[in-house]
Design an enzyme around this catalytic site. Structure first.
Site, PDB file in Angstrom:
ATOM      1  N   HIS A 172       2.345   2.262  -3.102  1.00 48.52           N
ATOM      2  CA  HIS A 172       1.343   3.200  -3.793  1.00 48.52           C
ATOM      3  C   HIS A 172       2.054   4.501  -3.567  1.00 48.52           C
ATOM      4  O   HIS A 172       1.208   5.652  -3.383  1.00 48.52           O
ATOM      5  CB  HIS A 172       0.086   3.093  -3.067  1.00 48.52           C
ATOM      6  CG  HIS A 172      -0.771   1.589  -3.208  1.00 48.52           C
ATOM      7  ND1 HIS A 172      -1.789   1.372  -2.713  1.00 48.52           N
ATOM      8  CD2 HIS A 172      -0.226   0.617  -3.851  1.00 48.52           C
ATOM      9  CE1 HIS A 172      -2.214   0.041  -3.259  1.00 48.52           C
ATOM     10  NE2 HIS A 172      -1.217  -0.382  -3.855  1.00 48.52           N
TER      11      HIS A 172
ATOM     12  N   ASP B 207       0.867  -1.154  -0.187  1.00 56.01           N
ATOM     13  CA  ASP B 207       0.012   0.009  -0.051  1.00 56.01           C
ATOM     14  C   ASP B 207       0.930   1.016  -0.093  1.00 56.01           C
ATOM     15  O   ASP B 207       1.954   1.186  -0.630  1.00 56.01           O
ATOM     16  CB  ASP B 207      -1.006  -0.020   1.186  1.00 56.01           C
ATOM     17  CG  ASP B 207      -2.346   0.564   1.050  1.00 56.01           C
ATOM     18  OD1 ASP B 207      -2.187   1.802   0.464  1.00 56.01           O
ATOM     19  OD2 ASP B 207      -3.435  -0.005   1.333  1.00 56.01           O
TER      20      ASP B 207
END
Length: 416
Positions: free
Chosen positions: A263, A240
């Site tokens: 991310h 993430d």
């Protein structure tokens, strides 16, 4: 006998050097009286360090003894190297009597392979430090949260109907002002690897975070409700956000981060169910490699608050998806997404000195709210091309106001 004595002397000298180094980082005080330094070795409190026996109680005994030691002293909790310590969820709480608390992590720490052992009464974190000011956690140890057993099913036991489970955070610092974290490796967290909550004056440096890109919700570092935080010179690979800065945070400096997979570095998500404020964030000299996003600000529709004075400077992209993005329509589930006249107000956002390649055609995406414009957006000296030879790239805007100078691809959608 002689080798054992030499080993203990080496260990003592190492701890003294750690103490001296940490003190130099923390303040300009100058001299340390070794007479006021007390070492609490977890092995002396019953730890086995064989990776199978539960060492939680030994760690708690060592911490309690150190925390209740002499006022104005400096306590070191020592976790020796060459061993692996199995821990159930542990809460290292303060306030502590010594003026400075040190945790030297030379060994490795691993979670229990049985989910039932992860039940705890301190929210949803595995290793938690709370209410300890002047805390330094240092060392070359490795902390393994055994994430794979959580990623497919984050529940400890079958949940009641309609209840969503959240796997534990690996390491949390809560209300630890002046905290220092240096040198550790955090791997395979069940969820967020490192969470800073309501901390002021924290410094995180030279850490490694490692989880596969397919691991769900495994943010590298999440900064929430914290001020005057500095994160620098670290390598983060996660499933993430490499770093996420949440509501209530201000005066945040991020630099020298190698991010990927992951991310990217994000502000948000903001505005989900309340008022969020983020301001004075400086992200600079970071590299993103093959990340799903580069630098982004994400807010839900219907939120309240603002995010302002945010700058991304000297960022390099290598085959990144969505390199620069403002997304005020964030709705990860794609279900029951709101369309509202209110949202978090964005202003004074700067993207400067950014270059690299992208796997997407839309390399600058400034999607602001249709009802609450983004203002004073500056895009300066930004050069992004396709990672695929011959493919054209472009930028786009929705209700974004500001100026663009020396930008490729040409960005003519910013309003005055």
């Amino acid at each position: 006998m002689i080798s054992s004595l030499i080993g203990r002397m080496v260990q003592f000298i190492t701890l003294v050097l750690v103490l001296l180094t940490a003190s130099a980082v923390n303040a300009a005080t100058s001299r340390i009286s070794l007479a006021s330094t007390v070492i609490f070795d977890v092995m002396r409190y019953g730890a086995k360090g064989n990776g199978k026996t539960d060492d939680s109680q030994a760690f708690m005994k060592a911490w309690t003894a150190a925390c209740q030691s002499k006022p104005n002293a400096k306590s070191i909790v020592n976790i020796p190297g060459g061993r692996t310590y199995l821990l159930k969820p542990v809460a290292f709480t303060g306030p502590c009597k010594p003026s400075k608390m040190f945790v030297q992590v030379s060994g490795n720490i691993v979670g229990s392979p049985r989910k039932g052992d992860w039940m705890s009464n301190h929210a949803d974190s595995w290793l938690q430090f709370s209410n300890v000011n002047g805390l330094t956690v240092n060392g070359k140890g490795r902390i393994d949260g055994l994430g794979p057993m959580w990623w497919k099913n984050p529940c400890i036991s079958p949940p009641p109907p309609g209840v969503t489970c959240h796997a534990p955070v690996e390491v949390q610092f809560k209300r630890c002002h002046g905290m220092r974290l240096n040198g550790l490796t955090l791997v395979n967290s069940p969820r967020v690897h490192l969470l800073l909550t309501t901390c002021n004056g924290a410094i995180v440096s030279n850490i490694h975070i490692i989880s596969p890109e397919t691991s769900p919700n495994t943010d590298g570092i999440n900064i929430a409700g914290s001020t005057n935080v500095n994160v620098r010179d670290s390598v983060i690979a996660a499933g993430d956000d490499c770093i996420a800065i949440s509501g209530g945070s201000s005066n945040i400096k991020i630099s020298g981060i190698m991010c990927g997979p992951g991310h990217g570095i994000s502000i948000g998500s903001l505005g989900h169910g309340g008022t969020d404020i983020v301001e004075n964030v400086d992200v600079r000299n970071c590299t993103m490699r093959k990340t799903l996003a580069g630098v982004r600000i994400k807010t839900y529709q219907g939120g309240v608050g603002y995010a302002k004075k945010i700058s991304f400077t000297g960022i390099k992209f290598d085959a990144v998806y969505n390199p620069i993005i403002i997304d005020q329509y964030y709705c990860p589930t794609k279900q029951d997404c709101l369309s509202s006249a209110t949202t978090v107000k964005l202003s004074d956002i700067t993207f400067r000195g950014i270059s690299g390649t992208s796997n997407m055609e839309n390399v600058i995406n400034l999607s602001c709210s249709k009802t609450v414009a983004c203002t004073n957006i500056v895009v300066d000296r930004v050069y992004i091309k396709s990672a695929i030879p011959g493919r054209k790239v472009y930028g786009s805007c929705i209700n974004a106001h500001g100026r663009a100078t020396h930008v490729k691809p040409y960005l003519n959608c910013l309003k005055p």
